[in-house]
Write an enzyme that holds these catalytic residues in place. Structure first.
Site, short mmCIF file in Angstrom:
data_model
loop_
_atom_site.label_atom_id
_atom_site.label_comp_id
_atom_site.label_asym_id
_atom_site.label_seq_id
_atom_site.Cartn_x
_atom_site.Cartn_y
_atom_site.Cartn_z
N HIS A 1 -5.84 6.86 6.88
CA HIS A 1 -5.14 5.94 6.00
C HIS A 1 -3.67 5.90 6.40
O HIS A 1 -3.05 6.92 6.68
CB HIS A 1 -5.26 6.40 4.55
CG HIS A 1 -6.62 6.23 3.98
ND1 HIS A 1 -6.85 5.82 2.69
CD2 HIS A 1 -7.85 6.41 4.52
CE1 HIS A 1 -8.15 5.75 2.46
NE2 HIS A 1 -8.77 6.12 3.57
N ASP B 1 -2.98 -0.36 6.75
CA ASP B 1 -3.83 -0.79 5.64
C ASP B 1 -3.36 -2.13 5.09
O ASP B 1 -4.17 -2.98 4.70
CB ASP B 1 -3.85 0.26 4.54
CG ASP B 1 -4.68 1.48 4.92
OD1 ASP B 1 -5.18 1.53 6.07
OD2 ASP B 1 -4.82 2.40 4.08
N GLU C 1 0.82 5.81 0.30
CA GLU C 1 0.13 7.08 0.50
C GLU C 1 0.85 8.13 -0.34
O GLU C 1 2.06 8.02 -0.58
CB GLU C 1 0.12 7.49 1.98
CG GLU C 1 -0.57 6.49 2.91
CD GLU C 1 -2.03 6.25 2.59
OE1 GLU C 1 -2.66 7.15 2.00
OE2 GLU C 1 -2.53 5.18 2.93
N ASP D 1 0.85 -1.19 0.00
CA ASP D 1 0.00 0.00 0.00
C ASP D 1 0.89 1.24 0.00
O ASP D 1 2.03 1.21 0.49
CB ASP D 1 -0.92 0.02 1.23
CG ASP D 1 -1.93 1.17 1.15
OD1 ASP D 1 -2.72 1.21 0.20
OD2 ASP D 1 -1.92 2.03 2.04
N GLU E 1 -5.96 18.44 1.26
CA GLU E 1 -6.85 17.30 1.00
C GLU E 1 -6.14 15.97 1.26
O GLU E 1 -6.72 15.04 1.82
CB GLU E 1 -7.35 17.35 -0.45
CG GLU E 1 -8.24 18.52 -0.78
CD GLU E 1 -7.46 19.79 -1.05
OE1 GLU E 1 -8.12 20.84 -1.26
OE2 GLU E 1 -6.21 19.76 -1.06
#
Length: 238
Positions: free
Chosen positions: A155, A160, A14, A12, A57
């Site tokens: 997250h 995750d 980010e 995963d 965001e």
């Protein structure tokens, strides 16, 4: 006795945004090693300096600010270590196209080959096939399979990955279908196979977990969504 062992990597990332084509970069990579679908405890985890601002965001999603990230290495300094960890083994990713677009962009920017030799299993596609019309986010799948995700307040690549490793196991049939770990642990020199080469390692220390078979019943919202999906995509064809 040699026992064939399958190595997979749950992965995963980010990022600072939605697309590397818009100049966005990786800020975190997490990987969890599975042997025959069971986590071994061997992980790869790095925060990354994106060398650019982190939009509000994106910060609201993962909570990683440039102030926090600025003292970490950029991707080019950890790329070899990352590639050595994943080797050419199967990658288990939720919404794989997103993560791979960023990883391959970062690799191209430092003149390295993209990840084309790894088989990729996209758990988002599996979930949408198994449960058409139902929510297929990681949170939704954790709820469906009664996996505790209370630690996931934002997250994060490693949390995750850990949750996805449990979701993946349920999607492919549940723990009752995983082969007998005790047989592996009783082997002196199991064969540990990467794509492209093999070597012997001691068997991973894995706690065998026994679960009663569970029935996963759809919620009322999922029933409504499923009926809508069938009416739009199936019934109208007949």
């Amino acid at each position: 006795m040699c026992v064939k062992m399958i190595r997979e990597i749950v992965l995963d990332t980010e990022t600072t945004g939605l697309s590397p084509q818009e100049g966005h970069r990786l800020v975190e990579i997490g990987c969890v090693e599975l042997i025959n679908h069971i986590p071994t405890g061997n992980i790869f985890h790095r925060y990354l300096n994106p060398n650019r601002p982190v939009p509000k965001e994106a910060y609201n999603v993962h909570g990683l600010s440039l102030e926090f990230l600025k003292d970490f290495s950029s991707f080019e300094h950890i790329a070899e270590e990352f590639l050595e960890f994943i080797q050419e083994d199967t990658l288990i990713i939720h919404n794989a196209s997103f993560d791979l677009s960023f990883l391959n962009a970062e690799l191209r920017w430092i003149q390295k080959e993209p990840l084309v030799r790894n088989k990729v299993v996209d758990t988002l596609k599996i979930a949408r096939t198994k449960f058409p019309g139902s929510p297929a986010s990681l949170d939704a799948l954790c709820r469906r399979f009664k996996i505790d995700a209370t630690s996931r307040t934002k997250h994060g690549a490693i949390i995750d990955c850990e949750l996805l490793s449990e979701v993946y196991l349920e999607l492919i049939g549940g723990r009752q279908k995983v082969f007998d770990i005790e047989k592996v642990l009783s082997s002196d020199t199991p064969s540990f196979s990467h794509t492209g080469f093999s070597h012997s390692v001691s068997a991973p220390s894995v706690q065998k977990i026994r679960r009663e078979p569970r029935e996963f019943l759809p919620s009322e919202d999922e029933r409504v969504a499923h009926r809508s999906f069938m009416e739009q995509h199936i019934y109208k064809k007949h």
